[in-house]
Structures are given as C-alpha cells and as structure tokens.
Design an enzyme around this catalytic site. Structure first.
Site, PDB file in Angstrom:
ATOM      1  N   ARG A  11      29.512  52.695  41.098  1.00  0.00           N
ATOM      2  CA  ARG A  11      28.851  53.114  39.864  1.00  0.00           C
ATOM      3  C   ARG A  11      29.762  54.032  39.051  1.00  0.00           C
ATOM      4  O   ARG A  11      29.712  54.022  37.810  1.00  0.00           O
ATOM      5  CB  ARG A  11      27.505  53.768  40.144  1.00  0.00           C
ATOM      6  CG  ARG A  11      27.543  55.063  40.936  1.00  0.00           C
ATOM      7  CD  ARG A  11      26.162  55.686  40.962  1.00  0.00           C
ATOM      8  NE  ARG A  11      26.072  56.785  41.909  1.00  0.00           N
ATOM      9  CZ  ARG A  11      25.056  57.613  41.986  1.00  0.00           C
ATOM     10  NH1 ARG A  11      24.026  57.464  41.172  1.00  0.00           N
ATOM     11  NH2 ARG A  11      25.016  58.584  42.871  1.00  0.00           N
ATOM     12  N   GLU A  59      12.084  50.667  31.281  1.00  0.00           N
ATOM     13  CA  GLU A  59      12.977  49.554  31.575  1.00  0.00           C
ATOM     14  C   GLU A  59      12.597  48.257  30.865  1.00  0.00           C
ATOM     15  O   GLU A  59      13.468  47.476  30.489  1.00  0.00           O
ATOM     16  CB  GLU A  59      13.046  49.314  33.094  1.00  0.00           C
ATOM     17  CG  GLU A  59      13.830  50.362  33.855  1.00  0.00           C
ATOM     18  CD  GLU A  59      13.053  51.646  34.086  1.00  0.00           C
ATOM     19  OE1 GLU A  59      13.666  52.659  34.462  1.00  0.00           O
ATOM     20  OE2 GLU A  59      11.806  51.631  33.868  1.00  0.00           O
ATOM     21  N   PHE A  84      14.194  48.837  39.396  1.00  0.00           N
ATOM     22  CA  PHE A  84      13.418  48.957  38.165  1.00  0.00           C
ATOM     23  C   PHE A  84      13.831  47.902  37.145  1.00  0.00           C
ATOM     24  O   PHE A  84      12.997  47.367  36.413  1.00  0.00           O
ATOM     25  CB  PHE A  84      13.578  50.358  37.586  1.00  0.00           C
ATOM     26  CG  PHE A  84      13.334  51.456  38.576  1.00  0.00           C
ATOM     27  CD1 PHE A  84      12.346  51.335  39.547  1.00  0.00           C
ATOM     28  CD2 PHE A  84      14.094  52.612  38.568  1.00  0.00           C
ATOM     29  CE1 PHE A  84      12.112  52.326  40.475  1.00  0.00           C
ATOM     30  CE2 PHE A  84      13.875  53.619  39.492  1.00  0.00           C
ATOM     31  CZ  PHE A  84      12.882  53.484  40.453  1.00  0.00           C
TER      32      PHE A  84
END
Length: 315
Positions: A11, A59, A84
């Site tokens: 990430r 989202e 999500f």
C-alpha cells in the site's frame, strides 16, 4: 529473485507511485473514501489537488463518482479497503462500472486476512469470488513492489475496468526493475519441473521460501507461478504447471471462489488429471488474530506450502 527480507509494504508502494502515474497521464485522477492515510496516496493529493477527490466514508458514492469521471474521459483510481469496496459497493462496481465497461481502477487494500486483529469485518475473503464474477472485470494482485508499480503502469493502456487487491502485510523484493510485466501473463520467479506452486499476492513469497527448502531437503525443483492476474487467468501457465506432475494453489482468500477454483476450472476443462491442493481461508469464520498466525493456522505460509507439496510428492 527474492531478497528474503520482509520490508516491502504494497500500500505504501502503490500509494506513493500514484504521483508518478499522474505525471504519465493527465487523465489520471484519485478518488478516496476518507482513507488517504490508509491508502498512502497523499503525495498525489498534494501534487495534483485539482485531480484528487475525497467523497467521505461512502464507498457506494466513491464507485459511482469514479464511474462518472470515467464517463467524462478521465481514468479514476478509486482507493478504499477491499471488503468495503467489493461488498458495500458491490452493486455500484457491477452496474455503474462493469456494465458500462468503464476505465475505472478499483484499488483495494486489506486483502485476505491481512487486516489481522481488526477481525472479519475488515477481512476481504470473498472479493475475488465477487469481482471475477462481474462480466468484463479484470482482477489483479501484486506480489512485490516492482510488480505493483509495473502493474499500475500497465493499467494506463488497458481498456476496461480493473480491480487490484493488495495485502497490508509486508512482503519482500522478488523482481528486478528489468522484469517484464503483462496483464494476463503469469510470472515465473522460480523454475522447476518436479511440481508447481501457483500463488498470488502475499503467498508468492511463501511459495519461494517453501520451494527453496524442498530443494535443499530433497533436490526436487518446484516451479513458482506468480498468477498476478486472477482474471483473465493465464491458462497456458496452468497447463504447463500441470506438466510438472503436481500443483499446490495458495491465495489469501476463501478456498471457495478464488484462485484455486479458477485453476481447478482450467484443469477440468482441459481434462487434465493431476494431484492438486487448494490452500486458503476455510469455509467458516474464525476468531480474530494476527495475519501471520492465520496464514500458519490454515497452511498457506511457507511451512504449510512445503507440507502440502511434500504430501503430493509422496502420492
């Protein structure tokens, strides 16, 4: 080839690289669901504030907003946590993005059980099953930093929607900067003709370690297939792996509907009979724990992969 040191956080790599990707195309925009810190793309936001959007903790709106940007000719990279993005916004991913075959790049972190002690609500165990079922949706999973950057580069020239899942657990350096990358074409970081590991994401580093130990103990050379493209799957890589005589598939995902199912489907369609094992998260929820503990508990860390391959070699 792997360095063996777990110092690469995907990430961090992917989030930071967005600033460079923005230089390569003025069509690139970033959309966040109030997770700029979690998804590590603050560099892009600071460099291109006019091309960065925060829709808040919403989202469904994130995905629909990204679809609108794509309709206007932009290439939005929509960042959120995998559970999500793919479950709360499932309908928007399917109807707003996939149905229109839009150039939206859905970037999900916290894949598999890498959310650890955040628990099942923050684990993404079903995302490949969900996203590969959507017509036209390409599904990718990087295994190291070099591949992650090359993967993002490749998305610039790729037509259609893409979902990229990544772990928050550290991985290691596997590939050199001169390594070629192609969406839909598996990478082979270790050659071998006595069996094959077919893996993606975090499990690739474990497969490399398991293959090295098997070589040291038995002299047998196990191929490691990095199936970074879950869909469309590299069918020829699966067929070639089957020629080694045995296959162990591992992915940080439910054993149902993920990489193992995709590989087994190719083997069945090609009428190939080969000793086969599918490793991943079991078909029931478990108590929260740190990710490495869970990888070991369910047999898809290096020790588990080694044991599974050794068992197949004894058949």
């Amino acid at each position: 080839m792997t360095s063996g040191n777990d110092t690469v956080f995907l990430r961090n790599v992917m989030g930071a690289y967005m600033a460079e990707l923005g230089e390569k195309s003025d069509k690139v925009v970033v959309v966040n669901a109030d997770l700029m810190g979690t998804c590590r793309n603050g560099g892009f936001v600071q460099k291109y504030p006019e091309r960065a959007y925060n829709v808040g903790i919403a989202e469904q709106n994130l995905v629909s907003f990204a679809a609108g940007l794509a309709h206007e000719g932009f290439m939005p990279f929509a960042f959120s946590m995998s559970p999500f993005l793919t479950m709360r916004a499932c309908e928007q991913c399917r109807t707003d993005v996939a149905y229109g075959n839009l150039n939206v790049r859905l970037i999900g972190t916290y894949a598999g059980v890498s959310g650890g002690i955040s628990g099942a609500t923050h684990w993404s165990l079903e995302d490949c099953a969900i996203m590969t079922a959507m017509p036209g949706m390409t599904v990718l999973e990087p295994s190291d930093g070099v591949q992650a950057r090359k993967m993002l580069d490749a998305t610039l020239a790729y037509d259609g929607p893409i979902y990229i899942r990544s772990s928050v657990e550290p991985t290691c350096e596997i590939y050199g900067e001169d390594t070629l990358y192609e969406i839909g074409k598996a990478s082979i970081p270790m050659l071998g003709e006595d069996g094959a590991f077919i893996c993606s994401g975090i499990t690739v580093k474990y497969a490399l370690r398991a293959a090295k130990r098997i070589l040291e103990k038995t002299g047998k050379r196990i191929r490691v297939v990095d199936m970074h493209t879950i869909k469309p799957l590299d069918r020829q890589a699966v067929i070639d792996a089957a020629a080694t005589g045995r296959i162990v598939v591992a992915q940080d995902h439910s054993v149902i509907g993920g990489l193992g199912y995709a590989v087994a489907n190719v083997l069945a369609q090609e009428r190939i009979a080969v000793p086969f094992a599918n490793l991943g998260y079991p078909d029931h929820f478990v108590s929260m724990a740190h990710a490495p503990y869970l990888y070991h508990e369910f047999g898809y860390d290096d020790e588990g992969l080694e044991a599974s391959m050794m068992a197949l070699m004894k058949m």
